[in-house]
Design a protein around this motif. Structure first.
Motif, mmCIF file in Angstrom:
data_model
loop_
_atom_site.group_PDB
_atom_site.id
_atom_site.type_symbol
_atom_site.label_atom_id
_atom_site.label_comp_id
_atom_site.label_asym_id
_atom_site.label_seq_id
_atom_site.Cartn_x
_atom_site.Cartn_y
_atom_site.Cartn_z
ATOM 1 N N LEU A 125 27.726 -16.572 58.217
ATOM 2 C CA LEU A 125 28.562 -16.097 59.327
ATOM 3 C C LEU A 125 28.894 -17.232 60.283
ATOM 4 O O LEU A 125 28.054 -18.103 60.548
ATOM 5 N N HIS A 126 30.109 -17.219 60.827
ATOM 6 C CA HIS A 126 30.520 -18.310 61.716
ATOM 7 C C HIS A 126 29.684 -18.354 62.990
ATOM 8 O O HIS A 126 29.645 -19.369 63.686
ATOM 9 N N THR A 127 29.002 -17.273 63.311
ATOM 10 C CA THR A 127 28.164 -17.241 64.512
ATOM 11 C C THR A 127 26.767 -17.817 64.282
ATOM 12 O O THR A 127 26.023 -18.039 65.232
ATOM 13 N N PHE A 128 26.395 -18.060 63.016
ATOM 14 C CA PHE A 128 25.018 -18.450 62.722
ATOM 15 C C PHE A 128 24.660 -19.806 63.310
ATOM 16 O O PHE A 128 23.552 -20.003 63.831
ATOM 17 N N ALA A 129 25.581 -20.763 63.239
ATOM 18 C CA ALA A 129 25.290 -22.106 63.748
ATOM 19 C C ALA A 129 24.924 -22.063 65.228
ATOM 20 O O ALA A 129 23.941 -22.669 65.663
ATOM 21 N N GLY A 130 25.727 -21.329 66.003
ATOM 22 C CA GLY A 130 25.414 -21.203 67.418
ATOM 23 C C GLY A 130 24.131 -20.435 67.675
ATOM 24 O O GLY A 130 23.423 -20.676 68.656
ATOM 25 N N PHE A 131 23.820 -19.534 66.764
ATOM 26 C CA PHE A 131 22.623 -18.707 66.884
ATOM 27 C C PHE A 131 21.346 -19.537 66.782
ATOM 28 O O PHE A 131 20.376 -19.298 67.496
ATOM 29 N N VAL A 132 21.339 -20.536 65.907
ATOM 30 C CA VAL A 132 20.116 -21.323 65.698
ATOM 31 C C VAL A 132 20.115 -22.648 66.457
ATOM 32 O O VAL A 132 19.076 -23.289 66.559
ATOM 33 N N ARG A 133 21.276 -23.062 66.976
ATOM 34 C CA ARG A 133 21.303 -24.314 67.719
ATOM 35 C C ARG A 133 20.509 -24.189 69.012
ATOM 36 O O ARG A 133 20.263 -23.100 69.508
ATOM 37 N N GLU A 134 20.186 -25.332 69.584
ATOM 38 C CA GLU A 134 19.464 -25.339 70.855
ATOM 39 C C GLU A 134 20.269 -24.614 71.909
ATOM 40 O O GLU A 134 21.460 -24.847 72.062
ATOM 41 N N GLY A 135 19.633 -23.701 72.652
ATOM 42 C CA GLY A 135 20.310 -22.995 73.722
ATOM 43 C C GLY A 135 19.819 -23.458 75.075
ATOM 44 O O GLY A 135 20.567 -23.584 76.020
ATOM 45 N N PHE A 136 18.540 -23.704 75.178
ATOM 46 C CA PHE A 136 17.877 -24.254 76.351
ATOM 47 C C PHE A 136 16.730 -25.098 75.788
ATOM 48 O O PHE A 136 16.724 -25.381 74.598
ATOM 49 N N PRO A 137 15.743 -25.487 76.559
ATOM 50 C CA PRO A 137 14.590 -26.107 75.901
ATOM 51 C C PRO A 137 14.019 -25.203 74.807
ATOM 52 O O PRO A 137 13.505 -25.683 73.813
ATOM 53 N N ILE A 138 14.114 -23.879 74.992
ATOM 54 C CA ILE A 138 13.682 -22.919 73.974
ATOM 55 C C ILE A 138 14.888 -22.076 73.574
ATOM 56 O O ILE A 138 15.626 -21.603 74.434
ATOM 57 N N ASN A 139 15.063 -21.881 72.277
ATOM 58 C CA ASN A 139 16.156 -21.037 71.792
ATOM 59 C C ASN A 139 15.691 -19.579 71.803
ATOM 60 O O ASN A 139 14.920 -19.158 70.954
ATOM 61 N N HIS A 140 16.163 -18.814 72.767
ATOM 62 C CA HIS A 140 15.701 -17.437 72.906
ATOM 63 C C HIS A 140 16.513 -16.458 72.071
ATOM 64 O O HIS A 140 16.094 -15.313 71.889
ATOM 65 N N PHE A 141 17.640 -16.890 71.544
ATOM 66 C CA PHE A 141 18.431 -16.004 70.697
ATOM 67 C C PHE A 141 17.705 -15.738 69.379
ATOM 68 O O PHE A 141 17.654 -14.607 68.891
ATOM 69 N N VAL A 142 17.130 -16.792 68.807
ATOM 70 C CA VAL A 142 16.345 -16.617 67.582
ATOM 71 C C VAL A 142 15.124 -15.759 67.863
ATOM 72 O O VAL A 142 14.728 -14.921 67.043
ATOM 73 N N GLN A 143 14.520 -15.933 69.026
ATOM 74 C CA GLN A 143 13.374 -15.112 69.389
ATOM 75 C C GLN A 143 13.727 -13.631 69.370
ATOM 76 O O GLN A 143 12.970 -12.808 68.852
ATOM 77 N N MET A 144 14.877 -13.280 69.933
ATOM 78 C CA MET A 144 15.261 -11.871 69.978
ATOM 79 C C MET A 144 15.453 -11.305 68.572
ATOM 80 O O MET A 144 15.065 -10.166 68.289
ATOM 81 N N ALA A 145 16.041 -12.106 67.680
ATOM 82 C CA ALA A 145 16.210 -11.654 66.295
ATOM 83 C C ALA A 145 14.857 -11.393 65.650
ATOM 84 O O ALA A 145 14.661 -10.386 64.951
#
Length: 217
Positions: A125-145
């Motif tokens: 999915l085109h959204t996956f790259a943004g989903f796993v990339r760094e979001g802050f010091p901690i990637n909380h999007f992956v955490q929610m998944a």
């Protein structure tokens, strides 16, 4: 093909995809340009509990656990921030793949083909790259998944007190980390609606009460 071998094919494919993603994520520098205030606050904070409480009522968001996590990793890292933050990040990436495959419940060759297609869609999915990339010091999007997938796994478990406690714990951690943590409650509720009995009615009622308290706060 025996069920065990069929599942092994899917798990190995998921492991290969997860490894490829992990290598890419590891090579991305820890993001600082829109999180420098958080990083500085972590350095200045006297402890994890102080980081947890200091943001309650003082920001536009209710995400106290997010700041506490960053502070905890800083303290545990011994100054090796890249290692600490990336290891934490990659642990959740691997957990996301593992829980995703587990949720597919592969038994037959047809299941395996469907599972491989599902993995392709998940990663492609085109959204996956943004989903796993760094979001802050901690990637909380992956955490929610991971928390939502964990809720699905708990719904499919054998009913027992430990499962109920874990479900309430996952919901609490999720909503205190990011607003999309409320999707954990959705996963638990839908699990009951479709007949899964891993999480009891009493636990679901407790989760609903926790969600109500969270929304009020």
């Amino acid at each position: 093909m025996p069920a065990g071998r069929t599942r092994a094919v899917v798990w190995l494919s998921a492991a290969a995809l997860a490894a490829a993603i992990a290598i890419g994520v590891w090579r991305i520098p820890v993001q600082a340009h829109d999180a420098i205030d958080e990083i500085v606050a972590g350095h200045q904070s006297p402890g994890v509990w102080a980081s947890f409480t200091s943001t309650i009522g003082s920001t536009s968001y209710f995400r106290p656990l997010r700041f506490a996590e960053s502070k905890a990793l800083m303290d545990l890292s011994g100054g090796r921030y890249q290692l600490a933050f990336k290891a934490f990040h990659l642990a959740f990436v691997v957990a996301a793949f593992a829980l995703f495959v587990d949720a597919l419940a592969v038994q037959t060759a047809v299941d395996a083909v469907a599972a491989l297609f599902a993995l392709t869609v998940f990663v492609g999915l085109h959204t996956f790259a943004g989903f796993v990339r760094e979001g802050f010091p901690i990637n909380h999007f992956v955490q929610m998944a991971v928390y939502v997938l964990a809720a699905i796994r708990l719904s499919r478990s054998r009913p027992r007190v430990a499962v109920d406690v874990a479900a309430l714990g996952v919901l609490t951690v999720a909503v205190l980390t990011l607003e999309s943590g409320v999707l954990v409650w959705v996963a638990l509720a839908v699990g009951r609606l479709v007949g899964r009995r891993g999480v009891s009615d009493r636990a679901l009622a407790g989760a609903t009460a926790l969600l109500g308290v969270y929304l009020v706060v």
